[in-house]
Design a protein around this motif. Sequence first.
Motif, PDB file in Angstrom:
ATOM      1  N   UNK A   1      -1.630  15.201   9.476  1.00 20.13           N
ATOM      2  CA  UNK A   1      -2.787  14.347   9.752  1.00 20.13           C
ATOM      3  C   UNK A   1      -2.258  12.977  10.156  1.00 20.13           C
ATOM      4  N   UNK A   2      -2.732  12.446  11.263  1.00 17.64           N
ATOM      5  CA  UNK A   2      -2.267  11.159  11.762  1.00 17.64           C
ATOM      6  C   UNK A   2      -2.822  10.034  10.879  1.00 17.64           C
ATOM      7  N   UNK A   3      -1.955   9.380  10.120  1.00 15.31           N
ATOM      8  CA  UNK A   3      -2.370   8.314   9.211  1.00 15.31           C
ATOM      9  C   UNK A   3      -2.338   6.934   9.871  1.00 15.31           C
ATOM     10  N   UNK A   4      -1.775   6.836  11.070  1.00 19.21           N
ATOM     11  CA  UNK A   4      -1.671   5.526  11.717  1.00 19.21           C
ATOM     12  C   UNK A   4      -3.027   4.863  11.969  1.00 19.21           C
ATOM     13  N   UNK A   5      -4.070   5.592  12.394  1.00 23.68           N
ATOM     14  CA  UNK A   5      -5.371   4.914  12.553  1.00 23.68           C
ATOM     15  C   UNK A   5      -5.859   4.295  11.239  1.00 23.68           C
ATOM     16  N   UNK A   6      -5.678   4.987  10.127  1.00 24.50           N
ATOM     17  CA  UNK A   6      -6.077   4.453   8.822  1.00 24.50           C
ATOM     18  C   UNK A   6      -5.253   3.211   8.484  1.00 24.50           C
TER      19      UNK A   6
ATOM     20  N   UNK B   1       0.847  -1.190   0.000  1.00 25.29           N
ATOM     21  CA  UNK B   1       0.000   0.000   0.000  1.00 25.29           C
ATOM     22  C   UNK B   1       0.880   1.236   0.000  1.00 25.29           C
ATOM     23  N   UNK B   2       0.558   2.166  -0.876  1.00 26.02           N
ATOM     24  CA  UNK B   2       1.203   3.476  -0.893  1.00 26.02           C
ATOM     25  C   UNK B   2       0.137   4.517  -0.569  1.00 26.02           C
ATOM     26  N   UNK B   3       0.479   5.408   0.319  1.00 25.98           N
ATOM     27  CA  UNK B   3      -0.410   6.512   0.672  1.00 25.98           C
ATOM     28  C   UNK B   3       0.427   7.777   0.643  1.00 25.98           C
ATOM     29  N   UNK B   4       0.142   8.624  -0.330  1.00 21.53           N
ATOM     30  CA  UNK B   4       0.850   9.893  -0.443  1.00 21.53           C
ATOM     31  C   UNK B   4      -0.163  10.992  -0.191  1.00 21.53           C
ATOM     32  N   UNK B   5       0.150  11.857   0.767  1.00 23.10           N
ATOM     33  CA  UNK B   5      -0.802  12.901   1.130  1.00 23.10           C
ATOM     34  C   UNK B   5      -0.110  14.232   1.393  1.00 23.10           C
ATOM     35  N   UNK B   6      -0.784  15.281   1.007  1.00 20.69           N
ATOM     36  CA  UNK B   6      -0.316  16.626   1.341  1.00 20.69           C
ATOM     37  C   UNK B   6      -1.038  17.147   2.593  1.00 20.69           C
ATOM     38  N   UNK B   7      -1.797  16.269   3.247  1.00 16.42           N
ATOM     39  CA  UNK B   7      -2.453  16.619   4.514  1.00 16.42           C
ATOM     40  C   UNK B   7      -1.414  16.446   5.622  1.00 16.42           C
TER      41      UNK B   7
END
Length: 127
Positions: free
Chosen positions: A90-95, A81-87
Amino acid sequence: MNATLKLGEHFIFDLSDCNHEILMDSERAYSLFAQAVRESGLTVVDEGFYKFSPHGFTCFLLLAESHASLHAWPEHNYCAIDLFTCAIGMDMMPLLMRIKRAFGADDFSMRKLDREASVETKLPIAV
């Protein structure tokens, strides 16, 4: 003078020892992935899905904040999985943990890269 400007965060998330039945059901796996991303607060603006033969799939979610993709190898009980965000911030660990649970992964690794640009800055003019 040059400065570094952080423009995004890129999470590389590898899931191993996933639930084989879930990965073999590509439509279900895609739905679980898309639902988790949507419910995280990220904004899906488009999406795509491709099923390989005899098994495996790739899907992506184009986000207002950038993109999320999943590449599955059911024969190895693995997905990338790749998740690239300009947020930024924002805590991405829960996702990411929700996706791990949804796919029944017994093992995972995660790397985070800051996406940065070198930009030229103007020096203030002395008066």
